[in-house]
Design an enzyme around this catalytic site. Structure first.
Site, short mmCIF file in Angstrom:
data_model
loop_
_atom_site.label_atom_id
_atom_site.label_comp_id
_atom_site.label_asym_id
_atom_site.label_seq_id
_atom_site.Cartn_x
_atom_site.Cartn_y
_atom_site.Cartn_z
N HIS A 1 -0.26 30.68 2.40
CA HIS A 1 0.68 30.97 3.49
C HIS A 1 0.69 32.48 3.69
O HIS A 1 0.49 33.24 2.75
CB HIS A 1 2.05 30.45 3.07
CG HIS A 1 3.13 30.59 4.09
ND1 HIS A 1 3.81 31.76 4.30
CD2 HIS A 1 3.65 29.70 4.97
CE1 HIS A 1 4.71 31.59 5.25
NE2 HIS A 1 4.64 30.36 5.68
N ASP B 1 3.12 30.38 -5.92
CA ASP B 1 4.05 30.11 -4.82
C ASP B 1 4.38 28.62 -4.88
O ASP B 1 3.55 27.78 -4.56
CB ASP B 1 3.34 30.51 -3.51
CG ASP B 1 4.08 30.01 -2.28
OD1 ASP B 1 3.65 30.36 -1.17
OD2 ASP B 1 5.08 29.29 -2.42
N GLN C 1 6.05 24.68 -1.64
CA GLN C 1 5.72 23.32 -1.20
C GLN C 1 5.56 22.34 -2.35
O GLN C 1 5.35 21.15 -2.12
CB GLN C 1 4.40 23.33 -0.39
CG GLN C 1 4.52 23.93 0.99
CD GLN C 1 5.48 23.18 1.91
OE1 GLN C 1 5.81 21.99 1.72
NE2 GLN C 1 5.95 23.85 2.93
N LYS D 1 13.56 23.91 1.28
CA LYS D 1 12.51 22.88 1.17
C LYS D 1 12.94 21.77 0.22
O LYS D 1 12.28 20.74 0.14
CB LYS D 1 11.23 23.50 0.62
CG LYS D 1 10.81 24.77 1.32
CD LYS D 1 9.73 24.57 2.28
CE LYS D 1 9.24 25.92 2.77
NZ LYS D 1 8.44 25.81 3.98
N CYS E 1 1.32 29.20 9.65
CA CYS E 1 1.32 30.47 8.91
C CYS E 1 0.21 30.48 7.85
O CYS E 1 0.39 30.98 6.74
CB CYS E 1 2.66 30.74 8.23
SG CYS E 1 4.00 30.95 9.38
C1 LIG Z 1 3.46 27.52 0.76
C2 LIG Z 1 4.55 28.34 1.41
N1 LIG Z 1 4.79 29.59 0.95
C3 LIG Z 1 5.76 30.37 1.49
C4 LIG Z 1 6.53 29.90 2.55
C5 LIG Z 1 7.62 30.78 3.11
O1 LIG Z 1 8.86 30.23 2.70
P1 LIG Z 1 10.23 30.82 3.31
O2 LIG Z 1 10.06 30.73 4.78
O3 LIG Z 1 11.31 29.93 2.76
O4 LIG Z 1 10.33 32.25 2.81
C6 LIG Z 1 6.32 28.62 3.06
C7 LIG Z 1 7.15 28.13 4.22
N2 LIG Z 1 6.60 27.04 4.93
C8 LIG Z 1 6.46 27.18 6.33
C9 LIG Z 1 7.76 27.31 7.09
O5 LIG Z 1 7.54 26.47 8.30
N3 LIG Z 1 6.41 25.67 8.12
C10 LIG Z 1 5.78 25.98 6.93
O6 LIG Z 1 4.84 25.41 6.43
C11 LIG Z 1 5.32 27.82 2.49
O7 LIG Z 1 5.10 26.57 2.92
#
Ligand SMILES: Cc1ncc(COP(=O)(O)O)c(CN[C@@H]2CONC2=O)c1O
Length: 403
Positions: free
Chosen positions: A120, A197, A200, A223, A361
Site C-alpha cells: 500500500h 503492515d 489487512q 478495519k 493505493c
Molecule cells: C495494507 C494496508 N496498509 C495501510 C493502509 C492504510 O491504513 P489507514 O488508512 O488506516 O492508515 C491500508 C488501508 N486500506 C485502504 C483504505 O481504503 N482501501 C484500502 O485498501 C491498507 O489496506
C-alpha cells in the site's frame, strides 16, 4: 458462527442503497461497526468524557482507566510482552510514518531498505521520504503473476547493508498472505529490522507478535470493526527506546525548560497531545467483540466465503482474477475483458452492491499487471454466500450492459 445473529449486530447491514438491500463488500477499505462498539462510543460521551492522564477529578480517572484498559486488551489480543510496547496512533499510516521518521537518525548514506512490490502507498512513500532524508537506498522485493513474493530474489537482495525490511502481512489489493515468518527470520539473520503492515491481516487472523518476533507491526481499528482515526504501532521496547519522539507537545514530556526538555517514558514519548480517547476505548470493545466470536472461527468462515466467491466469479466468461496466491484471504480483485473496472463498480452500486474500483493505493501492483485498476470485492465474517450470489448476478448484468 450464527451469521444471522451476527448480522443483527450491524445496524447498517439492514439499510437499502438505490432501493436494494445493501451488499457491503468493501471491507478492505473499512469494516462495519457492531452495535456494541457504537454503544461504547455513546456511553463514553454520555458518561465519562474527560481528558486523560493528568486530571485530579473522577471523570478523568475513569477515562484514563478505560483508555489504559483498552491498551491492555490490545496487548493481550496480539500477545505483546509489555503494554508500553503498544503505541496508540491514528492508524497504520501514522504508525508507519512514526517509524520512518525515527529511522532518520539511524540510517546513513548507502544503507539499504527493502520493500515488497505489493505494498500500500502508506508502506512505500514514507520510506522513499526516509531515503531522500538519509541517502539510504530503497530496493524492491519482486512478486510474480500469482501475486506471491519471489523469495529467492528477496534472499539475494539481503546483505550486510540491509537495515530494514517492510512488507504487508496481507495485500489489500490481492489478498496474498505473505510468508512473514520467513521474511522476519531472513532479515534478522543479516541484522535488519522488520516492520510488518498488519492493516489487512489483523481483521482476519490472529497475529501473535511475540511468536512472530517482529520488530514493528501496524494495525488500524477501522478495519477491525472499530472506529476510524485510531490504531496502534507495536514496537519492541529495544527499538522504541532507540527512536526519537515523533511529535513534540504535551503528554510526551518529563520536564520542559527553555534550556532543555526531557521526554516521558514509553508509551507516552510517542503519544503527544490529546489522543483519540473514545476511539481507543472503542477499539478495545471491538477486540472484545471479535474475540467473542473467535479469530479462528472468523478465519475459517472467511476462507470458505472466498473459496465460494472465487469459484462463482471464475464461472463468468472473460473474468480474470488478480492475486491467485496459494495462501490468500478476504480480497478478490478482478476485471472483465474489455470493460473498465470503474464502469462495473458504478453499475454494482446501482444494484446496492458496494465494492472498490481503482488502484487501491497500490499503483505499483497495477503497473506490474499493466492494468488501470481492478474491481475489488473484500469480505468479512458478516457477509454471506447469498450476498456473493447477488454480487455474481450483478457482475453478469454489468457485463451484459457494458460488453
Ligand atoms: C495494507 C494496508 N496498509 C495501510 C493502509 C492504510 O491504513 P489507514 O488508512 O488506516 O492508515 C491500508 C488501508 N486500506 C485502504 C483504505 O481504503 N482501501 C484500502 O485498501 C491498507 O489496506
Amino acid at each position: 458462527m450464527d451469521i444471522q445473529k451476527i448480522r443483527k449486530d450491524f445496524p447498517i447491514l439492514s439499510r437499502e442503497v438505490n432501493g436494494r438491500p445493501l451488499v457491503y463488500l468493501d471491507n478492505a477499505a473499512t469494516s462495519q461497526t457492531p452495535q456494541q462498539v457504537i454503544d461504547s462510543i455513546v456511553s463514553y460521551y454520555h458518561g465519562y468524557n474527560a481528558n486523560i492522564h493528568r486530571g485530579v477529578h473522577t471523570l478523568s480517572q475513569e477515562a484514563t482507566d478505560a483508555y489504559e484498559i483498552a491498551r491492555e486488551k490490545i496487548q493481550k489480543h496480539f500477545n505483546i510482552a509489555k503494554s508500553h510496547e503498544v503505541i496508540f496512533t491514528s492508524g497504520t499510516t501514522h504508525s508507519i510514518n512514526l517509524v520512518a521518521n525515527g529511522f532518520t537518525s539511524l540510517l546513513k548514506e548507502g544503507d539499504e531498505i527493502l520493500v515488497s512490490a505489493m505494498e500500500h502507498h502508506s508502506n512505500i512513500v514514507p520510506w522513499q521520504m526516509l531515503c531522500e532524508r538519509t541517502g539510504a537506498v530503497l530496493k524492491v522485493i519482486p512478486m510474480d503473476h500469482k501475486g506471491e513474493l519471489e523469495m529467492d530474489a528477496f534472499r539475494a537482495l539481503l546483505s550486510e547493508q540491509t537495515r530494514m525490511v517492510f512488507c504487508n502481512h496481507v495485500s489489500n489489493a490481492l489478498g496474498t498472505i505473505n510468508p512473514i515468518e520467513e521474511i522476519i527470520s531472513a532479515a534478522h539473520a543479516v541484522g535488519a529490522a522488520v516492520l510488518i503492515d498488519g492493516a489487512q491481516a489483523a481483521p482476519h487472523m490472529k497475529a501473535d507478535l511475540q511468536e512472530l518476533d517482529v520488530d514493528f507491526y501496524t494495525v488500524s481499528a477501522h478495519k477491525m470493526c472499530g472506529p476510524t482515526g485510531v490504531g496502534i504501532l507495536y514496537g519492541k521496547e529495544e527499538w522504541l527506546t532507540k527512536l526519537p519522539p515523533y511529535q513534540g507537545g504535551g503528554e510526551m514530556i518529563a520536564e520542559v525548560t527553555f534550556e532543555k526538555t526531557t521526554y516521558a517514558d514509553l508509551p507516552h514519548k510517542f503519544e503527544a497531545g490529546t489522543p483519540n480517547i473514545c476511539g481507543g476505548i472503542a477499539f478495545g470493545t471491538a477486540l472484545d467483540y471479535l474475540n467473542e466470536i473467535g479469530m479462528e472461527a472468523i478465519a475459517n468462515y472467511e476462507d470458505n466465503l472466498i473459496s465460494y466467491a472465487t469459484e462463482q466469479l471464475l464461472a463468468i466468461e472473460g473474468l480474470k482474477i488478480y492475486g491467485t496466491a496459494d495462501n490468500k484471504t478476504s480480497v478478490i480483485s478482478f476485471n472483465i475483458e474489455g470493460i473498465h473496472p470503474y464502469d462495473i463498480g458504478t453499475i454494482l452500486d446501482k444494484l446496492g452492491i458496494a465494492v472498490r474500483t481503482g488502484h487501491h493505493c497500490a499503483q505499483p501492483i497495477m503497473d506490474f499487471y499493466k492494468i488501470p485498476g481492478t474491481v475489488r470485492a473484500s469480505f468479512s465474517f458478516y457477509n454471506t454466500e447469498e450476498e456473493i450470489d447477488v454480487l455474481v448476478e450483478g457482475v453478469k448484468k454489468a457485463k451484459q450492459m457494458l460488453a
